[in-house]
Design an enzyme around this catalytic site. Structure first.
Site, PDB file in Angstrom:
ATOM      1  N   LYS A 115     102.397 -30.694  79.752  1.00  0.00           N
ATOM      2  CA  LYS A 115     102.244 -29.543  78.863  1.00  0.00           C
ATOM      3  C   LYS A 115     101.789 -28.335  79.676  1.00  0.00           C
ATOM      4  CE  LYS A 115      99.013 -27.566  76.598  1.00  0.00           C
ATOM      5  NZ  LYS A 115      99.398 -26.142  76.592  1.00  0.00           N
ATOM      6  N   GLY A 167      92.492 -26.310  84.995  1.00  0.00           N
ATOM      7  CA  GLY A 167      92.193 -25.257  84.033  1.00  0.00           C
ATOM      8  C   GLY A 167      90.725 -24.898  84.092  1.00  0.00           C
ATOM      9  N   SER A 168      90.215 -24.412  82.983  1.00  0.00           N
ATOM     10  CA  SER A 168      88.847 -23.896  82.975  1.00  0.00           C
ATOM     11  C   SER A 168      87.825 -25.026  82.858  1.00  0.00           C
ATOM     12  CB  SER A 168      88.685 -22.937  81.798  1.00  0.00           C
ATOM     13  OG  SER A 168      88.876 -23.647  80.596  1.00  0.00           O
ATOM     14  N   THR A 169      86.613 -24.732  83.276  1.00  0.00           N
ATOM     15  CA  THR A 169      85.541 -25.720  83.199  1.00  0.00           C
ATOM     16  C   THR A 169      85.224 -26.122  81.751  1.00  0.00           C
ATOM     17  OG1 THR A 169      84.682 -25.066  85.342  1.00  0.00           O
ATOM     18  CG2 THR A 169      83.132 -26.159  83.846  1.00  0.00           C
ATOM     19  N   GLY A 220      87.891 -28.433  80.663  1.00  0.00           N
ATOM     20  CA  GLY A 220      87.767 -29.647  81.474  1.00  0.00           C
ATOM     21  C   GLY A 220      86.673 -30.567  80.952  1.00  0.00           C
ATOM     22  N   GLU A 224      90.727 -30.311  87.970  1.00  0.00           N
ATOM     23  CA  GLU A 224      90.610 -29.195  88.919  1.00  0.00           C
ATOM     24  C   GLU A 224      90.204 -27.983  88.089  1.00  0.00           C
ATOM     25  OE1 GLU A 224      90.805 -29.437  92.060  1.00  0.00           O
ATOM     26  OE2 GLU A 224      91.961 -31.270  92.423  1.00  0.00           O
ATOM     27  N   CYS A 234      91.955 -19.923  91.658  1.00  0.00           N
ATOM     28  CA  CYS A 234      90.701 -20.645  91.433  1.00  0.00           C
ATOM     29  C   CYS A 234      89.760 -20.634  92.632  1.00  0.00           C
ATOM     30  CB  CYS A 234      91.015 -22.077  91.041  1.00  0.00           C
ATOM     31  SG  CYS A 234      92.132 -22.884  92.194  1.00  0.00           S
ATOM     32  N   GLU A 263      82.666 -16.989  86.805  1.00  0.00           N
ATOM     33  CA  GLU A 263      84.056 -16.814  87.232  1.00  0.00           C
ATOM     34  C   GLU A 263      84.689 -15.717  86.379  1.00  0.00           C
ATOM     35  OE1 GLU A 263      87.120 -19.779  86.134  1.00  0.00           O
ATOM     36  OE2 GLU A 263      87.693 -19.738  88.238  1.00  0.00           O
TER      37      GLU A 263
HETATM   38  P1  NAP Z   1      92.402 -23.315  80.185  1.00  0.00           P
HETATM   39  O1  NAP Z   1      92.201 -22.371  79.081  1.00  0.00           O
HETATM   40  O2  NAP Z   1      91.364 -24.332  80.457  1.00  0.00           O
HETATM   41  O3  NAP Z   1      93.807 -24.034  79.896  1.00  0.00           O
HETATM   42  C1  NAP Z   1      94.412 -24.913  80.819  1.00  0.00           C
HETATM   43  C2  NAP Z   1      95.413 -25.775  80.082  1.00  0.00           C
HETATM   44  O4  NAP Z   1      94.751 -26.637  79.146  1.00  0.00           O
HETATM   45  C3  NAP Z   1      96.420 -25.003  79.251  1.00  0.00           C
HETATM   46  O5  NAP Z   1      97.660 -25.698  79.284  1.00  0.00           O
HETATM   47  C4  NAP Z   1      95.803 -25.060  77.874  1.00  0.00           C
HETATM   48  O6  NAP Z   1      96.717 -24.826  76.848  1.00  0.00           O
HETATM   49  C5  NAP Z   1      95.291 -26.470  77.852  1.00  0.00           C
HETATM   50  N1  NAP Z   1      94.230 -26.748  76.890  1.00  0.00           N
HETATM   51  C6  NAP Z   1      93.414 -25.868  76.250  1.00  0.00           C
HETATM   52  N2  NAP Z   1      92.535 -26.557  75.474  1.00  0.00           N
HETATM   53  C7  NAP Z   1      92.811 -27.873  75.630  1.00  0.00           C
HETATM   54  C8  NAP Z   1      92.228 -29.073  75.114  1.00  0.00           C
HETATM   55  N3  NAP Z   1      91.187 -29.054  74.287  1.00  0.00           N
HETATM   56  N4  NAP Z   1      92.752 -30.251  75.491  1.00  0.00           N
HETATM   57  C9  NAP Z   1      93.780 -30.300  76.362  1.00  0.00           C
HETATM   58  N5  NAP Z   1      94.369 -29.205  76.883  1.00  0.00           N
HETATM   59  C10 NAP Z   1      93.881 -27.995  76.529  1.00  0.00           C
HETATM   60  O7  NAP Z   1      92.638 -22.561  81.564  1.00  0.00           O
HETATM   61  P2  NAP Z   1      93.554 -21.289  81.796  1.00  0.00           P
HETATM   62  O8  NAP Z   1      92.902 -20.156  81.071  1.00  0.00           O
HETATM   63  O9  NAP Z   1      94.958 -21.620  81.477  1.00  0.00           O
HETATM   64  O10 NAP Z   1      93.460 -21.125  83.387  1.00  0.00           O
HETATM   65  C11 NAP Z   1      92.413 -20.472  84.053  1.00  0.00           C
HETATM   66  C12 NAP Z   1      91.390 -21.461  84.572  1.00  0.00           C
HETATM   67  O11 NAP Z   1      91.990 -22.428  85.415  1.00  0.00           O
HETATM   68  C13 NAP Z   1      90.328 -20.819  85.431  1.00  0.00           C
HETATM   69  O12 NAP Z   1      89.059 -21.277  85.061  1.00  0.00           O
HETATM   70  C14 NAP Z   1      90.652 -21.299  86.838  1.00  0.00           C
HETATM   71  O13 NAP Z   1      89.582 -21.327  87.733  1.00  0.00           O
HETATM   72  C15 NAP Z   1      91.196 -22.630  86.571  1.00  0.00           C
HETATM   73  N6  NAP Z   1      92.011 -23.071  87.704  1.00  0.00           N
HETATM   74  C16 NAP Z   1      91.563 -24.093  88.517  1.00  0.00           C
HETATM   75  C17 NAP Z   1      92.300 -24.499  89.612  1.00  0.00           C
HETATM   76  C18 NAP Z   1      91.852 -25.626  90.510  1.00  0.00           C
HETATM   77  O14 NAP Z   1      92.687 -26.199  91.206  1.00  0.00           O
HETATM   78  N7  NAP Z   1      90.582 -25.986  90.554  1.00  0.00           N
HETATM   79  C19 NAP Z   1      93.503 -23.882  89.882  1.00  0.00           C
HETATM   80  C20 NAP Z   1      93.924 -22.844  89.065  1.00  0.00           C
HETATM   81  C21 NAP Z   1      93.172 -22.471  87.967  1.00  0.00           C
HETATM   82  P3  NAP Z   1      96.808 -23.322  76.211  1.00  0.00           P
HETATM   83  O15 NAP Z   1      97.257 -22.434  77.308  1.00  0.00           O
HETATM   84  O16 NAP Z   1      97.826 -23.495  75.161  1.00  0.00           O
HETATM   85  O17 NAP Z   1      95.450 -22.988  75.712  1.00  0.00           O
END
Ligand code: NAP
Ligand code: MG
Length: 516
Positions: A211, A263-265, A268, A285, A319, A421
């Site tokens: 997804k 994704g976000s903490t 996560g 991650e 990230c 962040e």
């Molecule tokens: P996010 O809001 O956490 O979303 C990540 C993914 O999870 C999206 O596909 C999102 O879908 C989905 N999601 C949301 N709520 C969920 C739930 N309850 N259960 C399962 N899946 C769910 O993160 P983002 O805003 O897309 O990305 C930015 C974040 O990613 C930043 O915090 C960044 O630091 C982190 N990041 C980390 C790394 C690493 O390797 N450590 C790399 C890149 C980015 P929707 O989009 O439909 O909400």
């Protein structure tokens, strides 16, 4: 120090646009024909099939604010069908192929990805505003990730027999695929952050349901097309689109054996809680707030050349970048001047233009978040040395989500801009008095993802890197290496990706004890 001494070009900043890239000129935006815009299907059991529900999510070009695409908002029925197909394919033989046979598929996928590189880059840039120099690099990188994991077939096929320490038998160690995997990616690097899960999962013998993030649901379809063109059997790879709620449904589905998430903490943590309850292995991650320690002997000209890539890559939406720069008190003003001049020299503009270094924020909500942090920085007493406002661009980009790349000086460790962040084009420069204090400042964070040490003496820089409490540290540059583990400590995640360690995340060990 003059500003010209530290000008950054697009090439230095974000990587070379491959010579093969044949993307359009900026004014061709309206004439762009992309393979996928408005779609009503999802990929299940080897075919694009109509999604079950009627809900839809739109796709917005963050450079203009205009909607240009839409996808189905998937339902629990879509997840059921996708997980069912993945299970059938797992049991039906994918998991029992020799690793070298699966590696051959990976190599064919890589070739098919290469054929789609331009379309991948353009779709990615229209979805999230990544500068085209960045997204064309992403397509090439995706192919190379598949090729790298293909080389690990030999590791999987190596016989592993371990004698009992006191004799009397031996154990045959099997590396079995863990099963059906749920892969969930964010919007900042929508192609590679999914491929880095998909490639090892496939090599291991797992099948997957993926997804993508809501803002970026279209680009990954081209990778799925590459998988299909490579002849991967039906059901091995499935793609659904939908909101975070659908992601939650996928994570908790009883047919899923493992979850891999970037994704976000906060999200996560929710996924970790769900997987904890289900005792389901999970790789996370997550976010970061990484520091670059500038040692007193650092070469600031060299640092300037790599600064955008190390500290503001992808318009600050990466990230691991080091958005906190820790400068020695004796060179503080010099570092602030260099960082200010380098960031101010980066061209902000249409992400479809190969000369663009900084694009828009990827989404309207991210744009608002970044502006809130800029306000918070000012309110807490930090000093803006460049940027700090909404960027007003013409040429059809008036509705885009552009924030000026911003540098704050006089930042103290307790300010929000120094601790949280931001995920946008904002750098903070802090002052330290000795290296012990610099290390303490760098480690004084809940996160532990990336980090950098800038210094001329390699041994001294390595000694400082060794003291940083993070999953990865760069000395004078930062890049992820396919063969070296990448992962976060503390609130930056759980487990690792890349390398043999990243492959291990998709394996389940079994020891067969015997007395031959
Ligand atoms: P996010 O809001 O956490 O979303 C990540 C993914 O999870 C999206 O596909 C999102 O879908 C989905 N999601 C949301 N709520 C969920 C739930 N309850 N259960 C399962 N899946 C769910 O993160 P983002 O805003 O897309 O990305 C930015 C974040 O990613 C930043 O915090 C960044 O630091 C982190 N990041 C980390 C790394 C690493 O390797 N450590 C790399 C890149 C980015 P929707 O989009 O439909 O909400
Ligand atoms: Mg989000």
């Amino acid at each position: 120090m003059t500003s010209t001494a530290h000008s950054a070009t697009a090439t230095e900043a974000t990587g070379q646009v491959p010579a093969s890239f044949s993307g359009p000129a900026v004014d061709a935006r309206a004439a762009l024909t992309l393979p996928y815009t408005h779609v009503d299907d999802v990929f299940i059991d080897g075919a694009w099939v109509l999604a079950r529900g009627t809900g839809r999510n739109s796709v917005t070009d963050p450079a203009t604010g205009q909607v240009w695409g839409s996808v189905p908002d998937g339902t629990a029925e879509d997840i059921d069908a996708a997980v069912g197909a993945a299970r059938k394919a797992f049991d039906g033989g994918w998991s029992r192929l020799a690793p070298s046979e699966r590696a051959a598929y990976l190599l064919r996928i890589a070739d098919e990805v290469d054929k789609r590189a331009d379309e991948l880059a353009l779709t990615n840039t229209r979805e999230n505003g990544s500068p085209i120099a960045e997204s064309s690099g992403a397509a090439a990188n995706a192919a190379s990730i598949f090729r790298y994991f293909a080389t690990l077939a030999e590791y999987l096929e190596r016989e592993d027999v371990r004698p009992f320490p006191r004799g009397g038998g031996e154990s045959v160690v099997r590396r079995d695929p863990v099963g059906v995997c749920a892969l969930i990616a964010p919007w900042n690097f929508p192609i590679n952050l999914m491929v880095i899960k998909l490639a090892p999962a496939l090599l291991a013998g797992c099948t997957v349901v993926m997804k993508p993030a809501s803002p970026t649901p279209l680009s990954f379809r081209l990778i799925v097309d590459a998988v299909a063109a490579a002849g991967v059997p039906a059901g091995v790879v499935n793609l659904v689109t939908g909101s975070g709620k659908l992601g939650d449904t996928l994570v908790r589905h009883l047919g899923v054996d493992k979850v891999a998430f970037t994704g976000s903490t906060p999200v996560g943590r929710k996924i970790a809680a769900a997987c904890g309850e289900l005792l389901r292995p999970v790789t996370l991650e997550l976010g970061g707030k990484s520091s670059a320690i500038v040692l007193p002997d650092a070469d600031l000209d060299a640092m300037s050349n790599g600064l955008v890539r190390s500290c503001m890559r992808n318009t600050g939406q990466t990230c691991y970048i080091s958005t906190r720069i820790l400068a020695p008190a004796g060179r503080y003003d010099e570092v602030v001047d260099m960082v200010t001049a380098t960031i101010a020299a980066g061209v902000q503009g249409d992400p479809l233009d190969p000369a663009t270094v900084f694009g828009p924020a990827a989404t309207e909500s991210q744009y608002r978040t970044v502006l809130e942090y800029v306000d918070a920085g000012r309110a807490e007493g930090a000093r803006v040395t460049t940027g700090g406002r909404v960027a007003r661009l013409g040429g059809g980009l008036e509705g885009g989500f552009f924030v000026e790349p911003t540098v704050f000086a006089d930042v103290t460790p307790t300010m929000r801009i120094s601790r949280e962040e931001i995920f946008g084009p904002v750098i903070s420069v802090l002052k330290y008095t000795d290296v012990d204090e610099a290390v303490a400042l760098a480690n004084n964070t809940e996160f532990g993802l990336g980090g950098l040490v800038f210094g001329t003496d390699q041994d001294a820089a390595l000694a400082v890197a060794d003291r940083m409490d993070t999953g990865s540290v760069g000395i004078n540059f930062f890049a992820s290496n396919h063969s070296a583990p990448f992962g976060g400590r503390h609130d930056s995640g759980l487990g690792t990706e890349y390398g043999i360690e990243g492959l291990n995340a998709y394996l389940s060990y079994k020891s067969i004890h015997r007395r031959p």
